[in-house]
Design a protein around this motif. Structure first.
Motif, PDB file in Angstrom:
ATOM      1  N   GLY A  37       5.595  26.553  21.419  1.00 29.17           N
ATOM      2  CA  GLY A  37       3.765  25.541  21.271  1.00 29.17           C
ATOM      3  C   GLY A  37       4.332  23.618  21.851  1.00 29.17           C
ATOM      4  N   ASN A  38       3.200  23.373  22.048  1.00 30.56           N
ATOM      5  CA  ASN A  38       3.768  22.352  22.170  1.00 30.56           C
ATOM      6  C   ASN A  38       3.842  21.385  20.429  1.00 30.56           C
ATOM      7  OD1 ASN A  38       1.445  20.897  20.391  1.00 30.56           O
ATOM      8  ND2 ASN A  38      -0.091  21.750  21.981  1.00 30.56           N
ATOM      9  N   GLY A  39       4.566  20.017  21.066  1.00 29.49           N
ATOM     10  CA  GLY A  39       5.306  18.978  20.253  1.00 29.49           C
ATOM     11  C   GLY A  39       4.180  19.147  18.428  1.00 29.49           C
TER      12      GLY A  39
ATOM     13  N   ASP B 233       4.427  15.688  25.734  1.00 30.14           N
ATOM     14  CA  ASP B 233       3.868  16.492  26.552  1.00 30.14           C
ATOM     15  C   ASP B 233       2.012  16.903  25.920  1.00 30.14           C
ATOM     16  OD1 ASP B 233       2.680  17.941  23.467  1.00 30.14           O
ATOM     17  OD2 ASP B 233       4.480  18.923  23.800  1.00 30.14           O
TER      18      ASP B 233
ATOM     19  N   GLU C 184       1.690  21.421  17.678  1.00 30.80           N
ATOM     20  CA  GLU C 184       2.505  23.095  16.683  1.00 30.80           C
ATOM     21  C   GLU C 184       3.758  23.476  16.468  1.00 30.80           C
ATOM     22  OE1 GLU C 184      -0.815  24.893  20.372  1.00 30.80           O
ATOM     23  OE2 GLU C 184       1.971  24.920  20.122  1.00 30.80           O
ATOM     24  N   ARG C 185       5.018  22.930  17.170  1.00 24.86           N
ATOM     25  CA  ARG C 185       6.292  22.392  15.853  1.00 24.86           C
ATOM     26  C   ARG C 185       6.356  21.873  14.804  1.00 24.86           C
ATOM     27  NH1 ARG C 185       8.989  20.589  20.648  1.00 24.86           N
ATOM     28  NH2 ARG C 185      11.039  20.192  19.379  1.00 24.86           N
TER      29      ARG C 185
ATOM     30  N   ASP D 211       8.437  14.339  21.685  1.00 25.74           N
ATOM     31  CA  ASP D 211       8.296  15.552  22.398  1.00 25.74           C
ATOM     32  C   ASP D 211       6.721  15.643  22.390  1.00 25.74           C
ATOM     33  OD1 ASP D 211      10.784  16.449  22.643  1.00 25.74           O
ATOM     34  OD2 ASP D 211      10.507  17.858  21.219  1.00 25.74           O
ATOM     35  N   GLY D 212       6.049  15.052  21.618  1.00 26.22           N
ATOM     36  CA  GLY D 212       4.777  15.497  21.233  1.00 26.22           C
ATOM     37  C   GLY D 212       4.191  14.585  22.164  1.00 26.22           C
TER      38      GLY D 212
ATOM     39  N   SER E 196       0.376  16.608  23.667  1.00 25.50           N
ATOM     40  CA  SER E 196      -0.269  16.814  22.420  1.00 25.50           C
ATOM     41  C   SER E 196      -0.207  15.870  21.732  1.00 25.50           C
ATOM     42  CB  SER E 196       0.330  17.981  21.560  1.00 25.50           C
ATOM     43  OG  SER E 196       1.878  17.492  21.179  1.00 25.50           O
TER      44      SER E 196
END
Lengths: 218, 218
Positions: free
Chosen positions: B87-89, B148, B91-92, B144-145, B150
């Motif tokens: 999943g995306n940032g 990406d 979600e992680r 990261d999020g 998110s």
């Protein structure tokens, strides 16, 4: 006849107590709890070391008293911001968080000592108690916000502790002794705002689930 | 010729060290740091008290080692959740927060000891260090999020510490010894979810500025 304290004796004792406490507050504000030395402190307060120990039987007892006095002031400032800010629940919470953070950044060593400095377990215990007091203030304001429609339904108790953790922990870095500096000049006020805005944004977004953009308050 | 440890001696020492550490981990998991008594612990580990002190010169040293070992495990679980969740940032990060909270509620006394129990300053200092490690993990995931899409642009460093403060502080209440209970049965799992969902919601909303509704993960 049992010995009874005269008013004069009581008043002299209170004065000595206050002299010691004020001296200790200065030391903690300048250098943190770990710089409190009983003999040195007695000298600063102008009392004999033996006298100091009659008032505070241990360094832990003294540090806990300092912690409580200093934190009482901070709690009352947060309480005041919540009570006296006009606006809805969300706005009053934002004002209270701003007040907490601004005061911390203006006296970073004291704030670091109160929030995060590694100290004796008795002070740690007092920290837990005071964090609950902060949380309860925020919890009431969250309920207000839910009632006035500025906040969605939520578990106010958990959200209130989330707020307290968020504001305290995110200030720990900026307050850490290596980086700390008093915030007095206009430049420093702006740089403090750069720290405060993201923290208030995070907290308000956490509460509302909507974008929040903290305005700069010069 | 200088004395050199043979492999056999080294291995025996490592075994004794581990026996002591495992015994201490049990005591802390069951009753917290303040129940660690050196003489009692030596008995549990099956070593002489003098031997115990050769390995750990003080209770503080032992508690700090216990803290570090136990927290290393928790940090690695958060790291793993961040790395292995698809999943995306955003979600992680949600998965990592959920992992942290679920593990804490499943071993509440240990989690309370690691997060909040009033304890010696050396453990307090280790807590500050480990909170920075958690924050750095989250900071990378926030970047990261942002990349990406998110998560919106934000001060990832401050948001990461806000997350750490939020998750730790909001668990302190539910973990406090008086209320704690092991989470094993399905009912307890559901009641843990009632605690975890609002915390994860708050954190993700704080990061995204959008409503977030944690799903129940039975």
């Amino acid at each position: 006849m049992a010995y009874r304290e005269t008013d004069k004796v009581r008043s002299r004792k209170a004065q000595t107590f206050d002299k010691i406490l004020v001296a200790a507050l200065y030391v903690v504000a300048e250098q943190g709890f770990n710089s409190v030395q009983m003999a040195d402190l007695a000298k600063r307060a102008g009392v004999a070391t033996g006298t100091l120990y009659r008032y505070f039987p241990s360094k832990e007892a003294l540090c806990t008293e300092v912690f409580q006095r200093a934190t009482d002031v901070e709690v009352s400032k947060v309480q005041q911001a919540l009570a006296e800010t006009s606006g809805n629940g969300a706005e009053r919470i934002a004002a209270a968080l701003r007040t907490f953070a601004e005061r911390a950044l203006r006296a970073p060593t004291m704030a670091w000592a109160l929030i995060a400095e590694p100290v004796d377990p008795t002070v740690d215990q007092a920290r837990l108690d005071y964090r609950q007091r902060y949380a309860r203030l925020f919890e009431l304001a969250i309920h207000d916000g839910i009632r006035d429609g500025s906040l969605p339904e939520q578990n106010a108790q958990l959200s209130s502790t989330a707020l307290v953790g968020c504001i305290a922990e995110s200030l720990v870095g900026p307050l850490a002794p290596a980086r700390s500096q008093e915030v007095n000049s206009p430049e420093q006020t702006r740089s403090a705002a750069l720290i405060i805005a993201p923290i208030v944004n995070f907290c308000l977004q956490g509460l509302t689930g909507r974008p929040y953009e903290e305005k700069f308050h010069d």
